[in-house]
Design a protein around this motif. Structure first.
Motif, PDB file in Angstrom:
ATOM      1  N   CYS A  61       0.800  -1.230   0.000  1.00  0.00           N
ATOM      2  CA  CYS A  61       0.000   0.000   0.000  1.00  0.00           C
ATOM      3  C   CYS A  61       0.833   1.281   0.000  1.00  0.00           C
ATOM      4  O   CYS A  61       0.344   2.355  -0.332  1.00  0.00           O
ATOM      5  CB  CYS A  61      -0.944   0.002   1.192  1.00  0.00           C
ATOM      6  SG  CYS A  61      -0.081   0.053   2.779  1.00  0.00           S
ATOM      7  N   GLY A  62       2.102   1.188   0.377  1.00  0.00           N
ATOM      8  CA  GLY A  62       2.959   2.369   0.340  1.00  0.00           C
ATOM      9  C   GLY A  62       2.635   3.370   1.443  1.00  0.00           C
ATOM     10  O   GLY A  62       1.678   3.201   2.209  1.00  0.00           O
ATOM     11  N   MET A  63       3.482   4.398   1.528  1.00  0.00           N
ATOM     12  CA  MET A  63       3.288   5.432   2.555  1.00  0.00           C
ATOM     13  C   MET A  63       3.442   6.808   1.925  1.00  0.00           C
ATOM     14  O   MET A  63       4.295   7.008   1.062  1.00  0.00           O
ATOM     15  CB  MET A  63       4.339   5.293   3.667  1.00  0.00           C
ATOM     16  CG  MET A  63       4.178   4.061   4.533  1.00  0.00           C
ATOM     17  SD  MET A  63       5.586   3.823   5.642  1.00  0.00           S
ATOM     18  CE  MET A  63       6.719   2.960   4.578  1.00  0.00           C
ATOM     19  N   THR A  77       2.686   3.092  14.775  1.00  0.00           N
ATOM     20  CA  THR A  77       2.249   1.969  13.949  1.00  0.00           C
ATOM     21  C   THR A  77       0.877   2.246  13.367  1.00  0.00           C
ATOM     22  O   THR A  77       0.066   2.940  13.984  1.00  0.00           O
ATOM     23  CB  THR A  77       2.208   0.656  14.761  1.00  0.00           C
ATOM     24  OG1 THR A  77       1.744  -0.397  13.920  1.00  0.00           O
ATOM     25  CG2 THR A  77       1.293   0.781  15.957  1.00  0.00           C
ATOM     26  N   SER A  78       0.651   1.742  12.176  1.00  0.00           N
ATOM     27  CA  SER A  78      -0.673   1.839  11.575  1.00  0.00           C
ATOM     28  C   SER A  78      -1.516   0.637  11.977  1.00  0.00           C
ATOM     29  O   SER A  78      -2.676   0.531  11.640  1.00  0.00           O
ATOM     30  CB  SER A  78      -0.555   1.901  10.054  1.00  0.00           C
ATOM     31  OG  SER A  78       0.108   0.740   9.583  1.00  0.00           O
ATOM     32  N   ARG A  94       4.314  -3.735  17.186  1.00  0.00           N
ATOM     33  CA  ARG A  94       5.059  -3.055  18.230  1.00  0.00           C
ATOM     34  C   ARG A  94       5.562  -1.697  17.802  1.00  0.00           C
ATOM     35  O   ARG A  94       5.986  -0.898  18.634  1.00  0.00           O
ATOM     36  CB  ARG A  94       6.226  -3.928  18.696  1.00  0.00           C
ATOM     37  CG  ARG A  94       5.773  -5.264  19.265  1.00  0.00           C
ATOM     38  CD  ARG A  94       6.935  -6.205  19.497  1.00  0.00           C
ATOM     39  NE  ARG A  94       7.857  -5.704  20.486  1.00  0.00           N
ATOM     40  CZ  ARG A  94       7.970  -6.188  21.725  1.00  0.00           C
ATOM     41  NH1 ARG A  94       7.191  -7.196  22.114  1.00  0.00           N
ATOM     42  NH2 ARG A  94       8.837  -5.695  22.560  1.00  0.00           N
ATOM     43  N   GLY A  95       5.543  -1.447  16.482  1.00  0.00           N
ATOM     44  CA  GLY A  95       5.966  -0.143  15.998  1.00  0.00           C
ATOM     45  C   GLY A  95       7.405   0.181  16.323  1.00  0.00           C
ATOM     46  O   GLY A  95       7.774   1.339  16.549  1.00  0.00           O
ATOM     47  N   LEU A  98      11.179  -0.455  12.356  1.00  0.00           N
ATOM     48  CA  LEU A  98      11.833   0.547  11.508  1.00  0.00           C
ATOM     49  C   LEU A  98      12.759   1.455  12.300  1.00  0.00           C
ATOM     50  O   LEU A  98      13.933   1.605  11.943  1.00  0.00           O
ATOM     51  CB  LEU A  98      10.790   1.352  10.723  1.00  0.00           C
ATOM     52  CG  LEU A  98      10.155   0.640   9.521  1.00  0.00           C
ATOM     53  CD1 LEU A  98       9.254   1.604   8.749  1.00  0.00           C
ATOM     54  CD2 LEU A  98      11.221   0.065   8.601  1.00  0.00           C
ATOM     55  N   THR A 141       6.755   0.119  -1.719  1.00  0.00           N
ATOM     56  CA  THR A 141       7.808   0.612  -0.839  1.00  0.00           C
ATOM     57  C   THR A 141       9.122  -0.099  -1.122  1.00  0.00           C
ATOM     58  O   THR A 141       9.148  -1.294  -1.382  1.00  0.00           O
ATOM     59  CB  THR A 141       7.409   0.369   0.641  1.00  0.00           C
ATOM     60  OG1 THR A 141       6.150   0.994   0.883  1.00  0.00           O
ATOM     61  CG2 THR A 141       8.455   0.927   1.587  1.00  0.00           C
TER      62      THR A 141
HETATM   63  P1  ADP Z   1       4.951  -2.285  13.039  1.00  0.00           P
HETATM   64  O1  ADP Z   1       5.137  -3.160  11.877  1.00  0.00           O
HETATM   65  O2  ADP Z   1       5.008  -3.009  14.324  1.00  0.00           O
HETATM   66  O3  ADP Z   1       3.763  -1.417  12.913  1.00  0.00           O
HETATM   67  P2  ADP Z   1       7.295  -1.071  12.079  1.00  0.00           P
HETATM   68  O4  ADP Z   1       8.307  -0.202  12.725  1.00  0.00           O
HETATM   69  O5  ADP Z   1       7.748  -2.307  11.491  1.00  0.00           O
HETATM   70  O6  ADP Z   1       6.168  -1.315  13.129  1.00  0.00           O
HETATM   71  O7  ADP Z   1       6.559  -0.216  10.968  1.00  0.00           O
HETATM   72  C1  ADP Z   1       5.957   1.011  11.305  1.00  0.00           C
HETATM   73  C2  ADP Z   1       4.858   1.372  10.351  1.00  0.00           C
HETATM   74  O8  ADP Z   1       5.421   1.723   9.085  1.00  0.00           O
HETATM   75  C3  ADP Z   1       3.909   0.294  10.063  1.00  0.00           C
HETATM   76  O9  ADP Z   1       2.881   0.230  11.024  1.00  0.00           O
HETATM   77  C4  ADP Z   1       3.386   0.666   8.684  1.00  0.00           C
HETATM   78  O10 ADP Z   1       2.320   1.583   8.782  1.00  0.00           O
HETATM   79  C5  ADP Z   1       4.544   1.372   8.060  1.00  0.00           C
HETATM   80  N1  ADP Z   1       5.271   0.518   7.120  1.00  0.00           N
HETATM   81  C6  ADP Z   1       6.439  -0.119   7.375  1.00  0.00           C
HETATM   82  N2  ADP Z   1       6.834  -0.817   6.284  1.00  0.00           N
HETATM   83  C7  ADP Z   1       5.907  -0.629   5.343  1.00  0.00           C
HETATM   84  C8  ADP Z   1       5.737  -1.087   3.986  1.00  0.00           C
HETATM   85  N3  ADP Z   1       6.641  -1.915   3.414  1.00  0.00           N
HETATM   86  N4  ADP Z   1       4.653  -0.682   3.299  1.00  0.00           N
HETATM   87  C9  ADP Z   1       3.756   0.143   3.863  1.00  0.00           C
HETATM   88  N5  ADP Z   1       3.854   0.613   5.129  1.00  0.00           N
HETATM   89  C10 ADP Z   1       4.906   0.247   5.864  1.00  0.00           C
END
Ligand code: ADP
Ligand code: MG
Length: 623
Positions: A61-63, A77-78, A94-95, A98, A141
């Motif tokens: 879905c991208g950001m 986190t989303s 757990r957010g 990344l 992404t």
């Molecule tokens: P979590 O997966 O526990 O939510 P992350 O730190 O792994 O925490 O990711 C943080 C947020 O970044 C995610 O909740 C998501 O919204 C967004 N995100 C990370 N990677 C991607 C991706 N490949 N595509 C879309 N959104 C992403």
């Protein structure tokens, strides 16, 4: 000593220590994010086992720009929409992946959500966040992680060889791919492609088996039992290998809880228990099991790496797994893995069979006159029938025998009446070397039970051999026993063939076949060798004519007895493809016992195979 709040970057690095143990764990987190983002395609590239580069592209879905900034913030986190830690439906929650990875590496994220014209990029170096800037890029992404652990040199020292790190990445990716057959995956290690899994189509179960086969191998696919069971609101699906397909380690056991690959001692223990009756302690089955349950029934928040789970009702889960596996294994019945049957055949093959002599070991005795059995009362087919009148009645009996057990009227090998001895023997006492006939399979094989094993007879090969041996013996003594036909059978041939047969009429009569001319181009057959049973006379006469033409005049039929007998046996009632009743089968076995060299056919192939119970037990690992 003053207490102070640690700076964000340090906090993230401490978290990274738990979440990101090695490159493979970074790959796991990033690919889980791609899957949570609904990607259908995930491409991974690494260099130096992931130490210098991990690059992951997806079509999820991208950001957008704002989301990008949030994504690398700790505990942003989303997922976890209702802030319910006991209701987790996504791989992440757990957010912290990344921000953790970004705090110990040089990371760039390029992402473009649906509906936006351009992508956005963000760079973070050792935790210090740059500015979001417009960039070019496809929907989805791409995350590049360079120089992982450069900011935490202590951790760098714990990394293993490039090869070991690469294979850890491969395993992580394979495990995730098993749970998502609808997604395509590739992995390039800088030198070559290590994984290429195309998206599987079709129903989940088919797709899943296809994906498992692609990862675990064709052998697993061919020997896997489908698993499907439910209990207390939990469902278990997947595929479990037949016990006969096993390994020295549990490395080929893949367990998933709600789509999340887990390593769980309780589940592994349940698998072990289910297979305990079928496998030695140090052998492990191959399987992939998928447990689905209400998210509330399982706690996945046991450890940051999320590989451990805790069940609310561990007893019920164990019962589900053990029960489902045991049920599937019971259903499989006698099925043994395809890899075993080849090995089994190797060990079944008669000893000493290589050098042309397919002499089978026969309870330690050689095939010779020594094993000849006393004349049994139930082999009247071979009772000499020398006078036509006597023969007539015998033949009439044989040809009009009552319907046998299998309801087949055309049995020719059988005695007309059933002896009580035979009934008694079939019922239990098995004191004949070739045992009591128990079944006929594929209209070709007679299966008999002996005191200490089973015997499988190739009825055609055995019969051919019997005909040959009997004829040889009879020719040396009183002549081949014949049986007269109630009505002579007229065989139409062309003139030459008829003449050729008639010129050999005397010799043929010695072999038990009495025929005479019946006008031009035809012969009348009056008597046939009784040891052939009921005959396809037309076919026999035609084939004999051909045989004689081929032999020429230089040989007598006796000199070519093997060929002639072979031709004759081919038209007898015991050839393959004929159904035999129990009496006929037992008669065949008794004849074999009474006939020297009956252990091999005229072509040197065995006529029967004996499996001792001890061999069979060894086959099944009972010894
Ligand atoms: P979590 O997966 O526990 O939510 P992350 O730190 O792994 O925490 O990711 C943080 C947020 O970044 C995610 O909740 C998501 O919204 C967004 N995100 C990370 N990677 C991607 C991706 N490949 N595509 C879309 N959104 C992403
Ligand atoms: Mg995540």
């Amino acid at each position: 000593m003053a207490i102070r709040r640690l700076p964000e970057t340090i906090v993230n690095r401490i978290a990274a220590g738990e979440v990101v143990e090695r490159p493979a764990s970074a790959v796991k987190e990033l690919v889980e994010n791609s899957l949570d983002a609904g990607a259908r395609r995930v491409d991974v590239a690494i260099r130096e086992g992931g130490r210098s580069l991990i690059a992951i592209s997806d079509d999820g879905c991208g950001m957008g720009a704002d989301e990008l900034m949030l994504a690398i913030e700790r505990h942003a986190t989303s997922k976890l929409p209702d802030e319910d830690l006991f209701n987790i439906a996504t791989l992440g929650f757990r957010g912290e992946a990344l921000p953790s990875i970004a705090s110990v590496s040089r990371m760039t994220i390029t992402s473009r959500p649906a509906g936006e014209e351009n992508a956005w990029a963000l760079a973070i170096e050792g935790g210090s966040v740059g500015a979001v800037a417009p960039a070019s890029g496809p929907l989805g992404t791409r995350i590049e992680v360079r120089d992982l652990f450069y900011a935490t040199p202590a951790r760098l020292k714990f990394l293993r060889s490039e090869r070991a790190e690469t294979s850890a990445v491969i395993e992580v990716l394979n495990r995730l791919a098993m749970a998502h057959p609808e997604v395509s995956f590739t992995l390039h290690d800088g030198n070559r492609e290590r994984i290429r899994l195309r998206a599987e189509q079709g129903e989940l179960l088919d797709a899943r088996l296809g994906r498992l086969g692609a990862i675990m191998g064709r052998e697993f696919m061919d020997n896997a039992l489908p698993i499907s069971a439910e209990r207390d609101g939990a469902a278990l699906t997947g595929f479990a290998g037949l016990p006969t397909l096993n390994r020295g380690t549990a490395a080929m056991q893949f367990l998933f809880v709600n789509g999340r690959p887990v390593k769980d001692k309780q589940l592994t223990g349940a698998v072990r228990a289910a297979y305990a009756d079928f496998l030695a302690r140090d052998r492990h089955p191959l399987l992939a099991l998928f447990l689905e349950m209400e998210p509330r029934m399982v706690d996945v928040n046991v450890h940051p790496a999320k590989a451990e789970v805790r069940f609310r009702d561990p007893g019920s889960v164990r019962g589900l797994v053990v029960g489902a596996l045991k049920h599937a294994l019971a259903e499989a019945g006698h099925r043994a893995s395809t890899t075993v049957s080849a090995a089994a055949l190797g060990s079944i093959r008669p000893q000493g069979g290589q050098s042309g002599g397919h002499q089978l070991s026969f309870a330690g005795r050689p095939h010779s006159g020594a094993m000849r059995m006393p004349q049994t009362p139930y082999s009247p087919v071979y009772a000499p029938v020398s006078t036509p009148s006597q023969g007539m009645s015998e033949a009439a009996n044989a040809f009009h025998a009552p319907l046998n057990e299998v309801g087949h009227p055309d049995a020719g090998f059988a005695p007309a009446a059933r002896s009580d001895d035979l009934a008694a023997e079939v019922a239990g006492t098995i004191d004949h070397p070739l045992g009591a006939a128990r079944a006929q399979l594929h209209e070709t094989y007679v299966v008999a039970q002996t005191n200490d094993g089973i015997v499988i007879v190739d009825q055609h090969a055995a019969h051919e051999r019997l005909v040959y041996e009997k004829m040889k013996q009879a020719l040396g003594e009183r002549g081949v026993p014949r049986q007269g036909l109630l009505i002579p059978e007229i065989a139409e041939l062309d003139d030459e063939d008829a003449a050729r047969l008639l010129s050999r009429a005397e010799e043929l009569a010695e072999l038990g076949l009495v025929l005479e001319g019946f006008g031009p181009g035809a012969v009348a057959v009056r008597e046939t060798p009784s040891l052939l049973g009921e005959l396809d006379i037309q076919g026999l006469v035609r084939d004999l004519a051909d045989e004689i033409a081929e032999l020429g005049d230089a040989f007598t039929l006796k000199e070519k007895l093997e060929e002639v007998c072979g031709t004759m046996a081919c038209h007898g009632s015991v050839r393959s493809g004929r159904r035999l009743n129990t009496d006929e089968m037992n008669a065949l076995l008794r004849q074999m016992e009474a006939t020297p060299h009956s252990g091999q056919c005229n072509h040197g192939r065995p006529t029967y195979v004996e499996l001792k119970l001890s061999d069979i037990e060894r086959l099944f690992g009972r010894r």
